[in-house]
Structure formats: structure tokens, C-alpha cells
Design a protein around this motif. Sequence first.
Motif, mmCIF file in Angstrom:
data_model
loop_
_atom_site.group_PDB
_atom_site.id
_atom_site.type_symbol
_atom_site.label_atom_id
_atom_site.label_comp_id
_atom_site.label_asym_id
_atom_site.label_seq_id
_atom_site.Cartn_x
_atom_site.Cartn_y
_atom_site.Cartn_z
ATOM 1 N N LYS A 27 59.240 50.172 81.458
ATOM 2 C CA LYS A 27 59.207 49.041 80.531
ATOM 3 C C LYS A 27 58.060 49.187 79.544
ATOM 4 O O LYS A 27 56.937 49.522 79.926
ATOM 5 C CB LYS A 27 59.044 47.730 81.326
ATOM 6 N N TRP A 28 58.395 48.917 78.299
ATOM 7 C CA TRP A 28 57.396 49.050 77.243
ATOM 8 C C TRP A 28 57.336 47.757 76.446
ATOM 9 O O TRP A 28 58.361 47.133 76.197
ATOM 10 C CB TRP A 28 57.792 50.155 76.262
ATOM 11 N N THR A 29 56.126 47.396 75.977
ATOM 12 C CA THR A 29 56.063 46.302 75.017
ATOM 13 C C THR A 29 56.280 46.898 73.631
ATOM 14 O O THR A 29 56.233 48.120 73.453
ATOM 15 C CB THR A 29 54.695 45.589 75.039
ATOM 16 N N LEU A 30 56.512 46.040 72.666
ATOM 17 C CA LEU A 30 56.765 46.513 71.303
ATOM 18 C C LEU A 30 55.589 47.335 70.773
ATOM 19 O O LEU A 30 55.772 48.410 70.208
ATOM 20 C CB LEU A 30 57.045 45.314 70.384
ATOM 21 N N ASP A 31 54.365 46.815 70.980
ATOM 22 C CA ASP A 31 53.183 47.533 70.498
ATOM 23 C C ASP A 31 53.029 48.890 71.153
ATOM 24 O O ASP A 31 52.608 49.855 70.527
ATOM 25 C CB ASP A 31 51.913 46.711 70.770
ATOM 26 N N GLU A 32 53.373 48.954 72.437
ATOM 27 C CA GLU A 32 53.225 50.230 73.146
ATOM 28 C C GLU A 32 54.210 51.273 72.647
ATOM 29 O O GLU A 32 53.852 52.436 72.444
ATOM 30 C CB GLU A 32 53.468 50.012 74.654
ATOM 31 N N ILE A 33 55.452 50.867 72.438
ATOM 32 C CA ILE A 33 56.484 51.871 72.138
ATOM 33 C C ILE A 33 56.529 52.245 70.654
ATOM 34 O O ILE A 33 56.907 53.367 70.310
ATOM 35 C CB ILE A 33 57.878 51.409 72.661
ATOM 36 N N SER A 34 56.121 51.307 69.799
ATOM 37 C CA SER A 34 56.244 51.544 68.347
ATOM 38 C C SER A 34 55.697 52.904 67.880
ATOM 39 O O SER A 34 56.392 53.628 67.174
ATOM 40 C CB SER A 34 55.575 50.422 67.559
ATOM 41 N N PRO A 35 54.444 53.263 68.260
ATOM 42 C CA PRO A 35 53.932 54.544 67.753
ATOM 43 C C PRO A 35 54.724 55.763 68.229
ATOM 44 O O PRO A 35 54.639 56.825 67.615
ATOM 45 C CB PRO A 35 52.490 54.598 68.271
ATOM 46 N N TYR A 36 55.499 55.605 69.307
ATOM 47 C CA TYR A 36 56.243 56.750 69.829
ATOM 48 C C TYR A 36 57.638 56.896 69.219
ATOM 49 O O TYR A 36 58.336 57.854 69.498
ATOM 50 C CB TYR A 36 56.342 56.660 71.361
ATOM 51 N N VAL A 37 58.045 55.914 68.427
ATOM 52 C CA VAL A 37 59.375 56.000 67.824
ATOM 53 C C VAL A 37 59.338 55.811 66.297
ATOM 54 O O VAL A 37 60.348 55.969 65.634
ATOM 55 C CB VAL A 37 60.367 54.975 68.430
ATOM 56 N N SER A 38 58.146 55.489 65.769
ATOM 57 C CA SER A 38 58.086 55.133 64.343
ATOM 58 C C SER A 38 58.538 56.283 63.435
ATOM 59 O O SER A 38 59.077 56.046 62.362
ATOM 60 C CB SER A 38 56.686 54.675 63.967
ATOM 61 N N ASP A 39 58.363 57.527 63.886
ATOM 62 C CA ASP A 39 58.792 58.649 63.031
ATOM 63 C C ASP A 39 60.308 58.776 62.984
ATOM 64 O O ASP A 39 60.838 59.552 62.198
ATOM 65 C CB ASP A 39 58.168 59.953 63.533
ATOM 66 N N LEU A 40 61.019 58.046 63.834
ATOM 67 C CA LEU A 40 62.488 58.134 63.833
ATOM 68 C C LEU A 40 63.122 57.127 62.881
ATOM 69 O O LEU A 40 64.329 57.129 62.688
ATOM 70 C CB LEU A 40 63.036 57.864 65.241
ATOM 71 N N THR A 41 62.312 56.266 62.298
ATOM 72 C CA THR A 41 62.875 55.218 61.453
ATOM 73 C C THR A 41 63.387 55.792 60.139
ATOM 74 O O THR A 41 62.949 56.851 59.695
ATOM 75 C CB THR A 41 61.833 54.128 61.138
ATOM 76 N N THR A 42 64.358 55.103 59.567
ATOM 77 C CA THR A 42 64.893 55.482 58.266
ATOM 78 C C THR A 42 64.841 54.215 57.411
ATOM 79 O O THR A 42 64.634 53.124 57.941
ATOM 80 C CB THR A 42 66.359 55.958 58.389
ATOM 81 N N PRO A 43 65.062 54.368 56.093
ATOM 82 C CA PRO A 43 65.052 53.155 55.276
ATOM 83 C C PRO A 43 66.040 52.103 55.782
ATOM 84 O O PRO A 43 65.849 50.908 55.593
ATOM 85 C CB PRO A 43 65.464 53.665 53.902
ATOM 86 N N LYS A 44 67.099 52.564 56.471
ATOM 87 C CA LYS A 44 68.105 51.617 56.939
ATOM 88 C C LYS A 44 67.860 51.143 58.354
ATOM 89 O O LYS A 44 68.509 50.223 58.837
ATOM 90 C CB LYS A 44 69.498 52.259 56.863
ATOM 91 N N MET A 45 66.962 51.811 59.069
ATOM 92 C CA MET A 45 66.757 51.451 60.463
ATOM 93 C C MET A 45 65.276 51.438 60.810
ATOM 94 O O MET A 45 64.653 52.492 60.905
ATOM 95 C CB MET A 45 67.517 52.429 61.360
ATOM 96 N N ASP A 46 64.712 50.244 60.981
ATOM 97 C CA ASP A 46 63.302 50.154 61.346
ATOM 98 C C ASP A 46 63.163 50.162 62.862
ATOM 99 O O ASP A 46 64.151 50.303 63.591
ATOM 100 C CB ASP A 46 62.660 48.909 60.713
ATOM 101 N N VAL A 47 61.926 50.027 63.346
ATOM 102 C CA VAL A 47 61.684 50.111 64.785
ATOM 103 C C VAL A 47 62.513 49.063 65.545
ATOM 104 O O VAL A 47 63.135 49.366 66.559
ATOM 105 C CB VAL A 47 60.174 49.936 65.090
ATOM 106 N N GLY A 48 62.547 47.845 65.005
ATOM 107 C CA GLY A 48 63.317 46.781 65.655
ATOM 108 C C GLY A 48 64.780 47.153 65.825
ATOM 109 O O GLY A 48 65.365 46.976 66.893
ATOM 110 N N ALA A 49 65.363 47.695 64.768
ATOM 111 C CA ALA A 49 66.776 48.073 64.811
ATOM 112 C C ALA A 49 67.006 49.224 65.790
ATOM 113 O O ALA A 49 68.002 49.252 66.524
ATOM 114 C CB ALA A 49 67.252 48.461 63.419
#
Lengths: 406, 126
Positions: free
Chosen positions: A360-382
Amino acid sequence: MAGEMDTVDSSIKTSPKRSQEDVNTVLKYAKLETSDVRPCVQTIFFSENLENDTVKLLELDATVLDALQAGDRVTLRGDKDDHAVLCTKNQTFDMKDAELSNSMLLLRHLDYGPDLPDSGPQEMRKREVFSVVHEYYELRPVKPKLRVLRQMLNENQYSGRECEEDDQHTGKKYTMSDFLNVVQASEEEIVAGLKRLKALEIEGKWRVLDFDFMSTVMSNIVHLAEERDWISTGVALHECLEVLQDLFLREVIIHVLKYYSIQTSDTNEDSDVYLFDEDKVCQFYAEVCLRNSGKFNLSEFLQVWDESVPMGMKTSLTQIQGMALVDRDSNPETISFFPADNLPEDVSGRFDYLFDTRKKWTLDEISPYVSDLTTPKMDVGALLTKYSRASVQNGIKVFSSRRTIS
Amino acid sequence: MVQIAVKIPNAEGTCKEWAMIELQGELETRHPVPLSGKLIGDLHFTHSDVPVLIIGHHILYGKVLQLEKPFAVLTKDFKHDEPMEQDHQQNATHRQTEYHVNAIIKKKILFKTRPKPIIANVPKKL
């Protein structure tokens, strides 16, 4: 199949010359008056030399068309598995083969309604189909696959000029054109990747610094800075180089100093004063503590870390998000080294890996590990919505794997 | 890795524009004979610019469409440069290959409706 059509019955010899009379006869059978259509007819023939196999269609993105028309470098890069990408100087596209049941007839010349006279004498224009195709290549913009770049750089990390000849430094060193030959990414994306991997050019080859070597360089810079009281005012580059250039290559000193300094918009190439970036410097000392130590008692770590950073700098756990994981559930609480780089590049592989590491991860914990996967159409939340399951635990929203636990 | 350049030969920013007619299904003759040189049909335009294609015993009404994403017409070409790396023969051969953008296709005439039969008997003369 629906829509199959006959050409003129092949038992009747089609004369290569078609007369206006033939055209008018067919029009009449079609119950059309010559006055219903423009007086100019285009008679469509297959070419004597059909080029069905030599012609390929490529569906163009506006940016690719612009690049081609500007005469910019556009390259197809195939890998061993025959998967090809197309690169402009700053973008990468996946090439996908699209097949159609429709027939696409290609012609070098053709006139459209508005090009043709509205009235006047009847006229025939012969048009040739030089190719019939049923497939084309589609382009889809993709994130460049830079993992291989890191692997190449790691084959021979730089540990100082005195180590260049020893047994640990026999691995291959690469130039930009080597990367262009191997990495399926555009030139600008490779340059950006090299920057992110903290690579620098030494004697024409791109290298990353071995971490222990880099710590030695950085420690020397920081000691000098403390000695000359530069921590708050900034490091004077030329003085720094004068003192340290007997120990390390000038480009290495400049590279390390620049990396750990604040990049302001008015920092130009000739700037002589570099002000340390507090967060990056603290991050560096955290990595020195954590890198080789596995799990670390959290409170002990916080103390050691705080003591190790230069005077006047403040440590905070937010500085090392994306580099280390804090385990609040264990007793005592622990922290372990878990760098965000070197994780699987494909999205579902990344999430599997992360949820294998921690349930289990909180948003703050997981964000830095997935932020490079984001695209203009898909942010971390999506991304999280699509690849994880959200739940609430002790009033805090946490994300876990969508996979059912078997 | 194989790297192949894609370029508009003698690119001065301009590229020829070619055309496309898209038909539903396949073009076939009654007997399996090569299609080369054969007549496909007559393409008319009405006064309101609707394309009308008469193929054999069928009439088709179509539409001129501006392509949202244009097509590049590519052909493989071989550059006749001296191989750069004599010791990497494989590599050198690949390097010579290029794709040339011979033309851009920006619009197509699409005939997507099922063809309507028009003639019961083909006159012998045709």
C-alpha cells in the motif's frame, strides 16, 4: 466478400484505347445523361508496371510532415525484433502496421471536380493507377525507451583518471552516434536522457560517474566551500578549479558543481559563482548514508543524515521522496534505499514492481515513482485510477494492486 | 540497429501531391489474369463535384475527403555512397538504404457504398 467488383469482363479484350463513344455508351447504360456530369472524364487504367510491393504508405503526423518538409533528419530505427520506431529530431513514434480490407489505388495524377471545366467539348484524360495497397504504417507518439541508455552508460562508469586503465574499467565507452545506433529514441530525447542520468562527456565519450567517485569529488567541493565560507554565498568556480584540478578533471568538477547548484535563468555559461541547491545537497548526503546500508533505523538515520550535511542546511524527508522508502509499520520505524530510476519502463510492469515492493502506498509516496510515466493526457491521478485500487486506511487514502491476491 | 533515413529527395520544402481512390473490397476480374494495363473504369464528376465511378457493370457514388493525416508515399532507395565501415559489411549495407518520400497524398476519393449494378447484358461491342 461484400463489395467485390468486376472490372470489364476479361473475356472481352479491353482495347488500350478507349473512345469517347465507349464512355458515352457506358454512361447511357448507367442511365446518366452526358449533361449530368462534367464534360471531362478521367479513364482509370492499371499501369502496365504495377508497383504493389515497392510502395509503402506512411500516415503522417503534422509534426513529422513539417520535419520532412523542413529537410530535418527523420529516421526509422528497427531493433532486432523488427520493431521499428520513427524519430524526428525531438520525438519518437511507434510504427504500427494497419491493414484494410479496402483497396487503396494510388495515382500520380488526378483532377477533382473543381479542377474540371463545367461546360465545353467532351474530353478524356487517361489516368494510371501505379499501385494498389491494403496496408499502411500508422504513427503513435511514444515515450522513448531510455533504459538501454542507462545500461550502456553503466558498462564503464568513470572513477577518476587514475582508474581508467585498471581491470574494472575495460567496458565499452560510447559516443553520441553509438547511442543513436542503439537507442530507439530521437536525438534530443537522448540528450535529455543523458542529462537526467547525470552523464557528461569525457574525451569524446559519454560517461556517468561512479557514485563513490562522485562522492569524493562532491566532498572535496563541500569541504573547500566550508573552509572558504561559500555555503551561503556560493562557490567561486575558478578558485575551486584552481584548488581541485590537480585531483580531478576540470570538466568533472564543473559537472558535479553544476549538478548540485541552483540553476537560475541568469546562470550563463561563464558564470563564476554557483550557489548550492540545498535539497540536492541534502539528497546527496542521504544517498551516501543509505546506498550501501539496506534497512536503516529511521530515527538513527535522521540523526546521522542531519549531522552529515553542511552547516546551515536543513534536512527533510520530502527531499528524498523517490529515493528512499520509510516503513512506518515496522517497529522501530525503518528507511531503505529505493531509487526511482532503474524501474521497469512499461506502465503495468512498473506498477507490478511497486506493489511487489510495498502493498500500500500513499499518493505522496508513489507519485515520484510513476511521475515519469505521465503524458499530457494522463496525469498521476489518472494513472493510479487505471492501474491501482484505492482504499482508505486509518483515514488516509492508499493505493494497492488491482490484481486479486491468489 | 538498422537506421534508415526518410527524406524528401532534393527537399526544398515542396513535395509532389499524388492521389488516392479508395474502394470497398477488392478489384477482381472474372478470370485470373494480370491486372496490368487493364481498364478500371470511368471517373466522372457531377456539376456539384460528386465523383461518379463506373466500373464494369457497376456504378459508384463517392466523396472527396481531405485526409486528417496525410500519407507519405515511400519507396526504398539505395544510396551509392562508399561504405563507411568496411569492417562492418552488414552495417554498411544497411546504411545505404533510404526511404524516399516520393509524394504526399492529402486527399482521397472514397467510394464506400456498395456498388449498384447497372447493366444486365454487356453489349458485345464494349
